[in-house]
Design an enzyme around this catalytic site. Sequence first.
Site, mmCIF file in Angstrom:
data_model
loop_
_atom_site.group_PDB
_atom_site.id
_atom_site.type_symbol
_atom_site.label_atom_id
_atom_site.label_comp_id
_atom_site.label_asym_id
_atom_site.label_seq_id
_atom_site.Cartn_x
_atom_site.Cartn_y
_atom_site.Cartn_z
ATOM 1 C CG ASP A 1 48.825 48.698 52.364
ATOM 2 O OD1 ASP A 1 48.139 48.723 51.318
ATOM 3 O OD2 ASP A 1 48.307 48.588 53.498
ATOM 4 C CE1 TYR B 1 38.353 38.650 44.774
ATOM 5 C CE2 TYR B 1 36.551 37.354 43.864
ATOM 6 C CZ TYR B 1 37.880 37.744 43.844
ATOM 7 O OH TYR B 1 38.729 37.231 42.888
ATOM 8 C CE LYS C 1 39.467 40.534 42.100
ATOM 9 N NZ LYS C 1 40.851 41.001 41.796
#
Length: 251
Positions: free
Chosen positions: A59, A155, A159
Amino acid sequence: MQIRFDNRVALVTGAAQGLGRAIATALAESGATVHLADIDAAGVAETAKAIGATPHVVDLATPEAASALIAEIVAKSGKLDLMVHAAGGVRGQVGRPIEAISEADWRVIFAANVDAAFFLAQAAAPVMRQSGYGRIVTISSGAGLRPSLTGIQAYASAKHALVGLTKQLAWEFGPHGITVNSVAPGFVRSNPATERQWESYGPEGQKRLIEGIHTRRLGTPADIAAATLFFLSEQAGWITGQVLSVDGGRS
């Protein structure tokens, strides 16, 4: 133009499935020594076995984990030339009103999409600077360039941040022979999450989506892998800080 990566050592994150697996496969087929990283132990082991790569179950949301991964790769393969951060995704967060997004929801998206990219670049930079060579590619998204779907606040924000990080790193790393670019995919049915998203559109929504693409077809993982390999290649040595939309003309 033939692209080869003989004698190059590569790392691909998010390689257990989808775009990461396609990119890793293309690199291995082009002669690279490939290391894979993912939190999905079974998936990354399956990819590694299929293409003859080295799997790492990790991770990457902490600097310690990223640093340990880079050190392990260098210890095994002697260097690191190419790095692709394809991990990330929506983590199941699609189509929710902003009031429904918890702090944990917000942070897990940034951890996967942005934090990991930063920590990996931070750990890889000394290795690449010492050799005077490096290629870094982030896999961003059309959602990181413009508003797209409703309900993907975290999201889309992550991005956008990843695109900004890509451009900043290109400026900082350029004098050391390291290029940093990003591939921004359109809609690709590349994993179970995107398959569920595709099914949720229904026949009419699917039809509208395809009609909004110049080429009138969805992309494939191979389309994204091809663009990524170009950015990683010798032929792209004077290209940095760029974001390439690979979306059939939708953008």
